[in-house]
Scaffold this motif. Sequence first.
Motif, PDB file in Angstrom:
ATOM      1  N   TRP A  16      66.915  88.092  61.261  1.00 13.25           N
ATOM      2  CA  TRP A  16      66.751  87.462  61.250  1.00 13.25           C
ATOM      3  C   TRP A  16      66.945  87.780  63.403  1.00 13.25           C
ATOM      4  O   TRP A  16      66.660  88.140  63.844  1.00 13.25           O
ATOM      5  CB  TRP A  16      68.463  87.219  61.431  1.00 13.25           C
ATOM      6  N   LEU A  18      67.435  83.760  65.189  1.00 16.97           N
ATOM      7  CA  LEU A  18      68.433  82.907  66.312  1.00 16.97           C
ATOM      8  C   LEU A  18      69.910  83.093  64.834  1.00 16.97           C
ATOM      9  O   LEU A  18      69.514  82.760  63.891  1.00 16.97           O
ATOM     10  CB  LEU A  18      67.113  82.024  66.214  1.00 16.97           C
ATOM     11  N   GLU A  19      70.591  82.962  66.060  1.00 11.83           N
ATOM     12  CA  GLU A  19      71.724  82.540  65.073  1.00 11.83           C
ATOM     13  C   GLU A  19      72.972  81.891  66.256  1.00 11.83           C
ATOM     14  O   GLU A  19      72.946  82.289  67.665  1.00 11.83           O
ATOM     15  CB  GLU A  19      72.156  84.396  64.674  1.00 11.83           C
ATOM     16  N   ARG A  20      73.395  81.225  65.682  1.00 16.06           N
ATOM     17  CA  ARG A  20      74.370  80.172  66.729  1.00 16.06           C
ATOM     18  C   ARG A  20      75.430  79.459  65.299  1.00 16.06           C
ATOM     19  O   ARG A  20      75.402  79.153  64.631  1.00 16.06           O
ATOM     20  CB  ARG A  20      73.555  78.858  66.461  1.00 16.06           C
ATOM     21  N   ALA A  35      66.436  74.571  69.610  1.00 12.31           N
ATOM     22  CA  ALA A  35      66.727  75.410  69.737  1.00 12.31           C
ATOM     23  C   ALA A  35      65.824  76.361  68.443  1.00 12.31           C
ATOM     24  O   ALA A  35      64.616  77.241  68.919  1.00 12.31           O
ATOM     25  CB  ALA A  35      67.670  76.346  70.139  1.00 12.31           C
ATOM     26  N   ILE A  36      65.197  75.716  67.051  1.00 16.82           N
ATOM     27  CA  ILE A  36      65.542  76.594  66.382  1.00 16.82           C
ATOM     28  C   ILE A  36      64.055  76.015  65.902  1.00 16.82           C
ATOM     29  O   ILE A  36      63.199  76.916  66.214  1.00 16.82           O
ATOM     30  CB  ILE A  36      65.936  75.558  64.780  1.00 16.82           C
ATOM     31  N   CYS A  39      62.059  78.227  68.605  1.00 19.43           N
ATOM     32  CA  CYS A  39      61.720  79.870  68.174  1.00 19.43           C
ATOM     33  C   CYS A  39      61.270  79.944  67.009  1.00 19.43           C
ATOM     34  O   CYS A  39      60.293  80.759  66.559  1.00 19.43           O
ATOM     35  CB  CYS A  39      63.143  79.861  67.479  1.00 19.43           C
ATOM     36  N   ARG A  81      71.355  80.339  61.267  1.00 18.91           N
ATOM     37  CA  ARG A  81      70.893  81.184  61.144  1.00 18.91           C
ATOM     38  C   ARG A  81      69.046  80.928  60.870  1.00 18.91           C
ATOM     39  O   ARG A  81      69.110  80.537  59.776  1.00 18.91           O
ATOM     40  CB  ARG A  81      71.193  82.614  60.588  1.00 18.91           C
TER      41      ARG A  81
END
Lengths: 156, 121
Positions: A16, A18-20, A35-36, A39, A81
């Motif tokens: 992973w 990015l995790e939000r 943001a995704i 990234c 994620r």
Amino acid sequence: MSLIIKQEAAPTDIDWVLERRLPSQMEFKEELVEAITACMEERQWFCEDDRHWLLLCLDEAIVNAMIHGNEGDPRLCIDVRVGSKEDTKQWIIMVSDEGEGFSPEDVPDANDPDSLLLEHGRGILLMNEWLDELVYYDNGSTIYMARSYVKQEQGS
Amino acid sequence: MPDAPVLVQVYQNIVLIKIDKDRLLEMPVINAVSDAINKQIEMHPKISLVLDFASVTNMSSAMIGKFIAIHKLVKKYKGRMAIANLKPPIFELFKMTKLHKVFDIRDSAEEVINYYKRKPL
């Protein structure tokens, strides 16, 4: 249209990046999508020609999780994620809601001529067109989207 | 609800609506566009409606659903409609959902306006 819904939990063998976790409120969607995409862009996981597809998939997955999965309840959250799998050379996006999931009967078959003029039910069909893998886990409350990032490197 | 990102030009019963937004993804935008078009349909019975998509680069399935509802409303009021200036990725969405067989899709708004002028309802 292939619609795969599994009872089991989503795969965990993913790196992973990015995790939000955020409440089911639409005003958070735009910032999350930005943001995704930022990234993924940084890692060159998609090419510019495919941006509209990525935005479509993110929009469909997040809206479905907030509106259908969590029934628009702002007290319920979605988990998003983003990561990759080295063995399959794919990027992965998973979006989970806190709902009970769904069954294939809940989704109209967008390929059925009788569904042609329905005003809903095309999101999964469209996502399936671009993604290499689209699978629902946790009885439908987690969407797993995957696509090869090698295609982008090869410019295909 | 935000102001609808549409530009409306009316020539008798021919109504040209240019969608002045690239991303039709957010629900407030989708609802504003849909409401603005529906208003014109109700104001102009037997409408000849032209939707200009030149600015549109992204569209969700929710917006597609709204265009189907718009198509039904136009038919209800005995009108006609066409969609023009679709960018290739947007045309692809109509094709994948087989809606290119439902909607009258034209290369340019001028072309369909001229046709509507020659063949009034």
